[in-house]
Design an enzyme around this catalytic site. Structure first.
Site, PDB file in Angstrom:
ATOM      1  N   PHE A   1       0.834  -1.211   0.000  1.00  0.00           N
ATOM      2  CA  PHE A   1       0.000   0.000   0.000  1.00  0.00           C
ATOM      3  C   PHE A   1       0.861   1.250   0.000  1.00  0.00           C
ATOM      4  CE2 PHE A   1      -0.021   1.598   4.493  1.00  0.00           C
ATOM      5  CZ  PHE A   1       0.790   0.625   5.058  1.00  0.00           C
TER       6      PHE A   1
ATOM      7  N   VAL B   1      10.145  -1.351   1.432  1.00  0.00           N
ATOM      8  CA  VAL B   1       8.878  -1.164   0.698  1.00  0.00           C
ATOM      9  C   VAL B   1       7.713  -1.255   1.671  1.00  0.00           C
ATOM     10  CG1 VAL B   1       9.802  -2.008  -1.485  1.00  0.00           C
ATOM     11  CG2 VAL B   1       8.698  -3.616   0.097  1.00  0.00           C
ATOM     12  N   LYS B   2       6.553  -0.838   1.182  1.00  0.00           N
ATOM     13  CA  LYS B   2       5.404  -0.715   2.077  1.00  0.00           C
ATOM     14  C   LYS B   2       4.491  -1.936   1.937  1.00  0.00           C
ATOM     15  CE  LYS B   2       2.984   3.359   3.684  1.00  0.00           C
ATOM     16  NZ  LYS B   2       3.441   3.362   5.062  1.00  0.00           N
ATOM     17  N   ALA B   3       4.972  -3.044   2.487  1.00  0.00           N
ATOM     18  CA  ALA B   3       4.191  -4.281   2.465  1.00  0.00           C
ATOM     19  C   ALA B   3       3.343  -4.339   3.735  1.00  0.00           C
ATOM     20  CB  ALA B   3       5.119  -5.483   2.401  1.00  0.00           C
TER      21      ALA B   3
ATOM     22  N   TYR C   1       3.859  -4.521   8.725  1.00  0.00           N
ATOM     23  CA  TYR C   1       3.252  -3.748   9.814  1.00  0.00           C
ATOM     24  C   TYR C   1       2.862  -4.600  11.014  1.00  0.00           C
ATOM     25  CZ  TYR C   1       3.979   0.350   7.204  1.00  0.00           C
ATOM     26  OH  TYR C   1       4.620   1.371   6.554  1.00  0.00           O
TER      27      TYR C   1
END
Ligand code: PMP
Length: 307
Positions: A39, A158-160, A164
């Protein structure tokens, strides 16, 4: 259940503007979505002078979104430039005029990736978001007992979504122990970042932040701040490993990112940072960042895209 009246009219789904309530997927699509979905988090800010809203560094966010998708084995049907246009299309269709958070999201067609170039779906939504810039907000932080994920485990650059889980563990531990925020150390035991934001400290007039190889998301705000500190505030910046105790002894400290903007940290593990107030350089960056994101007689025109 979501509150329908709070939702914008449209969201963007695989190339189409779809009415919010009509965007549905089959329940089995949930199965492995979290494993490899990615995202972005992007902000728009209203300029009270011309009553328009501006998207901050949209193209850079869409380039990182493309990086995230490719690293997770997806083959995006739209390139970063096309997605930039599609975000503008969506926010214009929804008549965005205020401060909002835009969230592009991509997930694989059928679950997890075991090979490259798998087909994927993209969804883009926008929702109102309240800025905390110039509100005087300060926070306390604790060094987490959880280690930041590393490039050879789950690449944090990266925004995996799955990354989170590491942030959630650290953040909820900090909250349970009475702190506002968590700071994670990496596998080398030096400072990585906060659960949802980057870390910067000021020591003897210099801004210091961990390098992009320290187990951090390649933050767009981080690059913007380093540039603004040097070009606008005449401050020298260092990108280098930071030891835990350097946080305790910092003159100033703040978290930064799209959501966190510039959030001062006034204590770490109950050690008071500086004099326990918002530091002078942090205060100047809050003012500058506020004006830059809203386009208030500020430099860096190219960083803002009018809706
Ligand atoms: N680190 C983490 C873990 C984050 O979630 C964020 C927010 N995206 C940041 C740093 C800051 O990144 P950016 O400036 O690109 O928003």
């Amino acid at each position: 259940m979501s509150n329908a009246s709070a939702n914008p009219k449209y969201l963007w789904s695989d190339g189409n503007l779809v009415e919010w309530e009509k965007a549905i997927v089959h329940i089995t699509d949930l199965e492995w979505v979290g494993t490899s979905s990615v995202f972005e988090g992007i902000k728009t800010y209203r300029n009270p002078e011309d009553d328009r809203s501006y998207i901050f560094r949209l193209e850079d966010h869409m380039r990182r979104f493309d990086d995230s998708m490719r690293l997770m084995g997806m083959k995006p049907k739209w390139n970063a430039q096309q997605l930039t246009e599609e975000v503008l299309k969506l926010t214009r269709a929804n008549g965005v005029k205020d401060d909002q958070y835009i969230r592009p999201f991509a997930y694989l067609d059928h679950g997890s990736a075991t090979e490259l170039d798998r087909s994927s779906h993209i969804l883009i939504t926008n929702k109102p978001f309240k800025s905390t810039l110039k509100t005087g907000r300060v926070t306390s932080a604790a060094i987490s007992s959880w280690t930041r994920i590393s490039d050879n485990v789950m690449p944090p650059r990266v925004k995996a979504e799955a990354n989170y889980r590491n942030s959630q563990l650290a953040f909820s531990e900090a909250r349970r122990n009475g702190y506002d925020e968590a700071i994670l150390l990496n596998d080398r035991h030096t400072v990585a970042e906060g659960a949802w934001a980057c870390v910067m400290i000021v020591k003897r007039g210099r801004v210091i932040t961990p390098p992009v190889t320290a187990g951090v998301l390649e933050s767009i705000t981080r690059y913007a701040m380093l540039q603004m500190f040097e070009e606008q505030l005449g401050t020298k910046c260092e990108e280098r490993e930071i030891d835990r105790t350097e946080l305790y002894l910092a003159d100033e400290m703040f978290l930064c990112g799209t959501g966190y903007e510039v959030t001062p940290v006034t204590s770490v593990d109950r050690f008071t940072v500086g004099d326990g107030q918002i530091g002078p350089l942090t205060a100047r960056m809050i003012d500058l960042y506020h004006d830059v994101v809203r386009g208030l007689d500020a430099p860096y025109d190219a960083w803002r895209m009018a809706i």
